[in-house]
Design an enzyme around this catalytic site. Structure first.
Site, PDB file in Angstrom:
ATOM      1  N   CYS A 114      -7.604  -8.207   1.109  1.00 31.99           N
ATOM      2  CA  CYS A 114      -7.462  -6.999   1.931  1.00 31.99           C
ATOM      3  C   CYS A 114      -8.318  -5.851   1.412  1.00 31.99           C
ATOM      4  O   CYS A 114      -8.776  -5.016   2.199  1.00 31.99           O
ATOM      5  CB  CYS A 114      -6.003  -6.547   1.976  1.00 31.99           C
ATOM      6  SG  CYS A 114      -4.951  -7.540   3.052  1.00 31.99           S
ATOM      7  N   HIS A 144       6.877   2.217   3.621  1.00 36.19           N
ATOM      8  CA  HIS A 144       5.854   1.723   4.548  1.00 36.19           C
ATOM      9  C   HIS A 144       6.095   1.981   6.039  1.00 36.19           C
ATOM     10  O   HIS A 144       5.488   1.319   6.884  1.00 36.19           O
ATOM     11  CB  HIS A 144       5.656   0.211   4.339  1.00 36.19           C
ATOM     12  CG  HIS A 144       4.991  -0.141   3.048  1.00 36.19           C
ATOM     13  ND1 HIS A 144       5.622   0.015   1.832  1.00 36.19           N
ATOM     14  CD2 HIS A 144       3.758  -0.632   2.769  1.00 36.19           C
ATOM     15  CE1 HIS A 144       4.807  -0.386   0.860  1.00 36.19           C
ATOM     16  NE2 HIS A 144       3.663  -0.768   1.403  1.00 36.19           N
ATOM     17  N   CYS A 193      -0.103  -9.947   3.883  1.00 31.60           N
ATOM     18  CA  CYS A 193      -1.023  -8.998   4.520  1.00 31.60           C
ATOM     19  C   CYS A 193      -2.418  -9.579   4.704  1.00 31.60           C
ATOM     20  O   CYS A 193      -3.115  -9.248   5.667  1.00 31.60           O
ATOM     21  CB  CYS A 193      -1.096  -7.715   3.697  1.00 31.60           C
ATOM     22  SG  CYS A 193      -1.464  -7.969   1.949  1.00 31.60           S
ATOM     23  N   CYS A 194      -2.856 -10.452   3.787  1.00 35.74           N
ATOM     24  CA  CYS A 194      -4.247 -10.900   3.793  1.00 35.74           C
ATOM     25  C   CYS A 194      -4.598 -11.849   4.946  1.00 35.74           C
ATOM     26  O   CYS A 194      -5.633 -11.645   5.603  1.00 35.74           O
ATOM     27  CB  CYS A 194      -4.593 -11.538   2.455  1.00 35.74           C
ATOM     28  SG  CYS A 194      -4.526 -10.380   1.057  1.00 35.74           S
ATOM     29  N   GLY A 218       2.809   6.644   2.036  1.00 29.66           N
ATOM     30  CA  GLY A 218       2.677   6.072   0.697  1.00 29.66           C
ATOM     31  C   GLY A 218       1.629   4.978   0.688  1.00 29.66           C
ATOM     32  O   GLY A 218       0.929   4.776  -0.304  1.00 29.66           O
ATOM     33  N   HIS A 219       1.533   4.258   1.786  1.00 28.86           N
ATOM     34  CA  HIS A 219       0.465   3.260   1.954  1.00 28.86           C
ATOM     35  C   HIS A 219      -0.356   3.682   3.165  1.00 28.86           C
ATOM     36  O   HIS A 219       0.100   3.656   4.291  1.00 28.86           O
ATOM     37  CB  HIS A 219       1.041   1.858   2.159  1.00 28.86           C
ATOM     38  CG  HIS A 219       0.013   0.764   2.005  1.00 28.86           C
ATOM     39  ND1 HIS A 219      -1.217   0.802   2.636  1.00 28.86           N
ATOM     40  CD2 HIS A 219       0.041  -0.398   1.300  1.00 28.86           C
ATOM     41  CE1 HIS A 219      -1.903  -0.287   2.321  1.00 28.86           C
ATOM     42  NE2 HIS A 219      -1.165  -1.015   1.501  1.00 28.86           N
ATOM     43  N   GLU A 270      -2.401  -3.723  -8.463  1.00 27.20           N
ATOM     44  CA  GLU A 270      -3.429  -4.198  -7.525  1.00 27.20           C
ATOM     45  C   GLU A 270      -4.511  -3.133  -7.383  1.00 27.20           C
ATOM     46  O   GLU A 270      -4.931  -2.773  -6.291  1.00 27.20           O
ATOM     47  CB  GLU A 270      -2.810  -4.506  -6.156  1.00 27.20           C
ATOM     48  CG  GLU A 270      -1.659  -5.500  -6.214  1.00 27.20           C
ATOM     49  CD  GLU A 270      -1.001  -5.742  -4.865  1.00 27.20           C
ATOM     50  OE1 GLU A 270      -0.630  -6.890  -4.580  1.00 27.20           O
ATOM     51  OE2 GLU A 270      -0.880  -4.767  -4.092  1.00 27.20           O
ATOM     52  N   HIS A 278      -4.048   1.949  -6.266  1.00 25.38           N
ATOM     53  CA  HIS A 278      -3.971   0.730  -5.455  1.00 25.38           C
ATOM     54  C   HIS A 278      -5.215   0.619  -4.580  1.00 25.38           C
ATOM     55  O   HIS A 278      -5.511   1.498  -3.767  1.00 25.38           O
ATOM     56  CB  HIS A 278      -2.709   0.798  -4.602  1.00 25.38           C
ATOM     57  CG  HIS A 278      -2.393  -0.454  -3.866  1.00 25.38           C
ATOM     58  ND1 HIS A 278      -2.918  -0.728  -2.622  1.00 25.38           N
ATOM     59  CD2 HIS A 278      -1.596  -1.507  -4.181  1.00 25.38           C
ATOM     60  CE1 HIS A 278      -2.453  -1.894  -2.192  1.00 25.38           C
ATOM     61  NE2 HIS A 278      -1.654  -2.388  -3.128  1.00 25.38           N
TER      62      HIS A 278
END
Length: 647
Positions: free
Chosen positions: A334, A137, A412-413, A188-189, A316, A264
């Site tokens: 998210c 990340h 994160c949310c 990757g994200h 997810e 994802h």
């Protein structure tokens, strides 16, 4: 032409005053932002610790310690700072700005001489940086840093955070790429892709756009970088043993070969948002067609009635077309926010209401459901059906919570909700040189320069509870421009007038286009019928066969145990139900409730010892049913809930 036809108004040009969204924005400003600051500093009792600020202090050598929390923990403070920036735009606050400045000073103190800035590797060893782009990340944190820095620069005019972000982006560009000596990697994200385009729009530096384009073009090229990275650095990919493999990261094949949403869900819609941005900025028609294909796949085959996406807890992720279970759903908050990001960018290019319709659906249902009405607890997962006992005892529903949580180790949310709601005005109204578009029906004062003249509008509405929207022009001089009003897809009947008279106008891509020479005092009045509607799902959605969802306007409704007793699976609606609509100002901060006569499958003549018996037909008992807005469920205690009801 794929250039953006519209752009958001600055938030300091929009003062939101309506009952619904003002409540949320003030909640974020007065409670959520301070609460999240306490959480980032590990001062919330009984909440999972964040370690976020502590990690920056350790990285800046202000205290001793080790890295703690998730590898992407840095991103939480960036999203918090972005929410702060938006809040400062429409409500200046010296104390809050000082706290933000001090936080930015801390972030800058942790930055390395070459611009690198990720506390996980600063603390654990810089020699390992860029060795696990697949899972660690670094580029995700870069993306959120850039978004926050751009927002803070626009809010305050201060460059320090922007310069920190530029230095890190430049550091990444020095190390990643297809040139000799560089690592041919990508995130990757995803999130850096759309963030870098936002940076380019501020700096005008082509290198920032080029880095975003590189991340998109390089993704999924053979040999797959993530496979090579795993071999070189002895990394392990958990998803290689699943059906998704590298498509979990949207990296199993080049983006131009992708036709449906996979993997994802949050990563996916963040990527698609970046693809739309790059397609627009570079006039890449091929890339934009991919965005359109993927959008259609999401909204026609993989989206919940609430605007939520991501059907499975496994990864997810999106699973497969029409797979939309209600009780094992993931529907991460998210992900709904990411779908709004995607929708907004597609709309800005096309001016098509099919995107803003989905933006509204996700906002009123899939997003605000993720936060309690007091702003102090949050959902990561947003189910459409809940049995609290199953959440506790069924392993496959362990991710579903019957009550919102105070905080998360993977948090994160909550800051994502805060930054979206703080900037809601920018989604509601967008402009071109000669037109203003009303995307969301939000009351307040709006200022916009159109055709070289300053214009001011006052909007009054009780939306979403009432379908009347009044727009009054408050100009000092006559002004010629276009006012475009969205006619929602849910609206079958409406009336549009200017000063009480039906005007000449046309509807284009779902917007009523009003070309007019506007005078001070002119008043646009939109009256939309807002009946209760029963919605059915495509028969291929197995879980919803024989069931309907109840909607009124943009709001999805649900049954809760507190109003309707338990065993909600026994409840049926009448074939043609008649609903009583009541605004209850003291319930759930003011909502319209719906009541109707329904029926419940009778349990009479069923002994507790009888599990099966020969079929004898069904008998029912009458029951009055009460529906509340889905977003407000479980604010009155724990109990069963369902959106889809038998009929």
């Amino acid at each position: 032409m794929l250039e953006k036809k519209l752009h958001s108004l600055s938030l300091n040009q929009i003062q939101i005053e309506d009952m619904f969204w003002k409540e949320y924005m003030e909640l974020v400003r007065n409670h959520v932002i301070p609460y999240q600051w306490e959480a980032l500093n590990d001062r919330i009792k009984e909440a999972e610790p964040s370690y976020c600020i502590q990690n920056f202090r350790v990285a800046a050598k202000l205290e001793e310690g080790s890295f703690q929390g998730m590898v992407f923990q840095d991103s939480d403070v960036y999203k918090w700072l972005e929410a702060v920036a938006y809040s400062l735009m429409w409500h200046p606050d010296e104390k809050l700005e000082q706290t933000a400045d001090e936080t930015i000073d801390l972030i800058a103190a942790a930055q390395q001489p070459d611009g690198y800035l990720d506390t996980y590797y600063i603390i654990n060893g810089l020699e390992k940086r860029f060795t696990n782009l697949m899972d660690h990340h670094e580029l995700y944190c870069l993306g959120h840093m850039v978004e926050a820095a751009v927002a803070y620069y626009k809010a305050t005019g201060k460059r320090k955070f922007l310069d920190v972000a530029i230095a890190y982006a430049d550091c990444v560009a020095e190390h990643l790429g297809t040139e000799d000596g560089k690592i041919p990697g990508y995130p990757g994200h995803e999130v850096a892709e759309m963030a870098l385009v936002a940076l380019y729009e501020v700096t005008g530096e082509e290198r920032h756009l080029n880095l975003a384009k590189y991340f998109i073009d390089q993704r999924g090229q053979e040999p797959l970088f993530f496979n090579e990275e795993c071999k070189k650095n002895d990394n392990k990919c958990f998803w290689d043993d699943t059906y998704m493999q590298k498509q979990y990261y949207q990296a199993g094949k080049p983006v131009r070969e992708q036709e449906k949403a996979e993997g994802h869900a949050v990563r996916a819609v963040y990527l698609y948002s970046g693809m739309a941005e790059v397609a627009s900025a570079t006039e890449d028609a091929e890339l934009f067609k991919v965005c359109e294909k993927i959008w259609d796949n999401i909204v026609k085959k993989q989206m919940y009635v609430t605007g939520a996406i991501g059907a499975t807890e496994h990864g997810e992720a999106f699973s497969f077309d029409y797979d939309l279970p209600n009780d094992t759903v993931y529907a991460e908050t998210c992900a709904a926010i990411g779908l709004i990001f995607f929708a907004r960018r597609m709309f800005e290019i096309t001016k098509d209401s099919k995107y803003t319709d989905i933006m509204e659906r996700a906002l009123f249902n899939g997003v605000i459901s993720g936060m309690s009405l007091d702003g102090k607890s949050f959902f990561y997962v947003n189910p459409l059906e809940v049995n609290p006992e199953a959440c506790e005892k069924d392993y496959f529903k362990r991710h579903v919570k019957p009550v919102r949580q105070k905080w998360f180790g993977c948090a994160c949310c909550p800051p994502n909700v805060a930054r979206l709601l703080s900037s809601i005005g920018g989604y509601a109204f967008e402009c071109s040189e000669d037109a203003i578009y009303m995307n969301l029906f939000v009351g307040g004062q709006i200022e916009a320069a159109l055709n070289g003249k300053k214009n001011r509008f006052h909007v009054e509405t009780q939306y979403p509870w009432e379908g009347t929207v009044k727009i009054k022009v408050e100009n000092q001089e006559d002004s010629s421009f276009t006012y475009a009003v969205r006619i929602p897809g849910w609206c079958q009947n409406y009336e549009l007038t200017i000063n009480g008279v039906k005007p000449e106008y046309y509807v284009e891509k779902g917007y009523a286009i009003l070309n007019h020479v506007w005078k001070n005092g002119d008043e646009i009045l939109l009256k939309m019928d807002m009946p209760v509607t029963l919605v059915e799902a495509n028969p291929r959605v197995r879980e919803d066969i024989g069931k309907v969802a109840v909607m009124r306007g943009p709001v999805v409704y649900c049954l809760e145990e507190i109003d309707n007793q338990d065993q909600l699976q026994e409840i049926y609606l009448e074939e043609n139900p008649v609903f009583t609509e009541t605004f209850e100002k003291d319930l759930l901060k003011g909502v319209v409730t719906l009541k109707t006569q329904g029926k419940r499958l009778s349990e009479k003549n069923w002994g507790e010892e009888t599990l099966y018996r020969p079929y004898r037909g069904r008998t029912y008992e009458k029951q009055e049913l009460t529906f509340i807005p889905y977003y407000a469920w479980t604010n009155r205690g724990i109990g069963e809930m369902t959106v889809w009801v038998r009929i």
